[in-house]
Write a protein that holds these residues in place. Structure first.
Motif, PDB file in Angstrom:
ATOM      1  N   PHE A 139     -46.106  -2.375   9.609  1.00 25.51           N
ATOM      2  CA  PHE A 139     -46.570  -1.552   8.492  1.00 25.51           C
ATOM      3  C   PHE A 139     -47.089  -2.473   7.394  1.00 25.51           C
ATOM      4  CE2 PHE A 139     -41.969  -2.171   8.620  1.00 25.51           C
ATOM      5  CZ  PHE A 139     -41.765  -2.923   7.476  1.00 25.51           C
ATOM      6  N   GLU A 147     -51.282  -2.220  -1.345  1.00 26.03           N
ATOM      7  CA  GLU A 147     -50.888  -2.558   0.008  1.00 26.03           C
ATOM      8  C   GLU A 147     -51.279  -3.991   0.318  1.00 26.03           C
ATOM      9  OE1 GLU A 147     -52.271   0.110   2.978  1.00 26.03           O
ATOM     10  OE2 GLU A 147     -50.923   1.730   2.378  1.00 26.03           O
ATOM     11  N   TRP A 155     -50.924  -5.057  11.827  1.00 31.02           N
ATOM     12  CA  TRP A 155     -49.667  -4.330  12.044  1.00 31.02           C
ATOM     13  C   TRP A 155     -49.845  -3.129  12.947  1.00 31.02           C
ATOM     14  CZ3 TRP A 155     -50.018   0.704  10.639  1.00 31.02           C
ATOM     15  CH2 TRP A 155     -50.943   1.064   9.651  1.00 31.02           C
ATOM     16  N   ASP A 156     -51.074  -2.638  13.112  1.00 36.00           N
ATOM     17  CA  ASP A 156     -51.364  -1.442  13.907  1.00 36.00           C
ATOM     18  C   ASP A 156     -51.593  -1.838  15.364  1.00 36.00           C
ATOM     19  OD1 ASP A 156     -52.376   0.876  15.079  1.00 36.00           O
ATOM     20  OD2 ASP A 156     -53.548   1.430  13.314  1.00 36.00           O
ATOM     21  N   HIS A 171     -40.977   2.508  11.534  1.00 28.83           N
ATOM     22  CA  HIS A 171     -42.189   1.811  11.098  1.00 28.83           C
ATOM     23  C   HIS A 171     -43.375   2.764  10.981  1.00 28.83           C
ATOM     24  CE1 HIS A 171     -40.478  -2.270  12.715  1.00 28.83           C
ATOM     25  NE2 HIS A 171     -39.750  -1.739  11.741  1.00 28.83           N
ATOM     26  N   SER A 175     -45.511   3.176   7.564  1.00 31.89           N
ATOM     27  CA  SER A 175     -46.962   2.943   7.559  1.00 31.89           C
ATOM     28  C   SER A 175     -47.764   4.222   7.378  1.00 31.89           C
ATOM     29  CB  SER A 175     -47.388   2.278   8.872  1.00 31.89           C
ATOM     30  OG  SER A 175     -47.194   3.149   9.984  1.00 31.89           O
ATOM     31  N   SER A 177     -48.229   6.394   9.824  1.00 30.89           N
ATOM     32  CA  SER A 177     -48.938   6.594  11.086  1.00 30.89           C
ATOM     33  C   SER A 177     -48.456   7.866  11.781  1.00 30.89           C
ATOM     34  CB  SER A 177     -48.718   5.399  12.017  1.00 30.89           C
ATOM     35  OG  SER A 177     -49.106   4.185  11.413  1.00 30.89           O
TER      36      SER A 177
END
Length: 271
Positions: A139, A147, A155-156, A171, A175, A177
């Protein structure tokens, strides 16, 4: 409740912190977990394959996976050289019979390590085909409303070409997501789960599943319906709890996982 084969539910030793590795094996056995993920940190027991094999024999629970010491707080564990830490983690996994090594992506200041990270992971999987090196989703860090991209290559998980991946639901909360979309997009590359929950705090909460806003139940059911062949590992925070409350939370997390894995398996087998 029996977990639908072949999905096993393991307990991360990090879920028992500040208790040590030995206590985590005991708790996993007492509660009926299918195995343990060893978080390698500065405790000598977490790095000693002979000691870990003794724990496996004593408590009757296998080591499913090893989490390499690639966290910010374990930068000096197993040495200072990043690839050396990875190689020692792979050797530890091999020596204790684990099939997965969980890796965090490099930090931005580890530029040389980060440059060849994806290929270095792939090379080690070719050299050790019995071990899956599963890159974990992370994240962005947040500071003063901004950020900060702290990880390289990213991180993705969708931006990195790992053959095997770990999806952590705390996570995804941090993030912002979509965990279900991420799991669907990763497809066969999704090989390991860190089961937790979160409310979107920048602190990475690692709540018991069902206590946050992540689709934990839906993801577990999806895994059973789609023939997921990896392991689900409970990784929740119990640091501030009494011994009794820790057991309650870890028992609840295990029951949650088995319930929703069973629901998904039932849906998969329904006419």
């Amino acid at each position: 409740m029996t977990v639908p084969a072949p999905i096993r539910v393991g307990l991360s030793t990090a879920s028992c912190y500040p208790l040590g590795t030995s206590a985590a094996f005991r708790i996993a056995a007492e509660l009926g977990y299918d195995g343990v993920e060893v978080m390698v940190w500065n405790e000598a027991a977490s790095q000693d394959p002979e000691f870990l094999r003794d724990l496996v024999e004593r408590w009757g629970v296998p080591v499913l996976s090893v989490h390499a010491p690639t966290l910010l707080l374990t930068q000096r564990v197993m040495g200072n050289e990043p690839w050396g830490k990875v190689d020692r983690s792979v050797a530890l996994a091999r020596d204790v019979g684990a099939s997965t090594v969980v890796l965090h992506p490099p930090f931005r200041w580890q530029k040389e390590y980060a440059t060849g990270f994806v290929e270095g992971v792939a090379q080690r999987e070719r050299e050790h085909p019995q071990i899956r090196l599963a890159g974990e989703n992370m994240f962005p860090w947040r500071a003063r409303g901004r950020e900060v991209q702290a990880y390289l290559p990213h991180w993705d998980l969708r931006r990195n070409h790992y053959s095997h991946t770990t999806l952590d639901l705390s996570h995804t909360a941090t993030s912002g997501s979509d965990a279900l979309a991420l799991a669907d997009e990763l497809g066969d590359r999704l090989t390991h789960i860190h089961l937790a929950d979160g409310l979107g705090s920048y602190k990475d909460e690692h709540l018991v599943p069902g206590r946050g806003n992540q689709p934990c139940a839906e993801l577990l059911q999806h895994l059973s319906r789609t023939g997921f062949s990896g392991d689900v590992v409970v990784e929740v925070g119990t640091r501030r709890l009494s011994d009794e409350d820790r057991l309650i939370d870890l028992a609840e997390a295990l029951a949650f996982a088995r319930l929703h894995l069973a629901i998904g398996a039932g849906e998969a087998s329904a006419p």
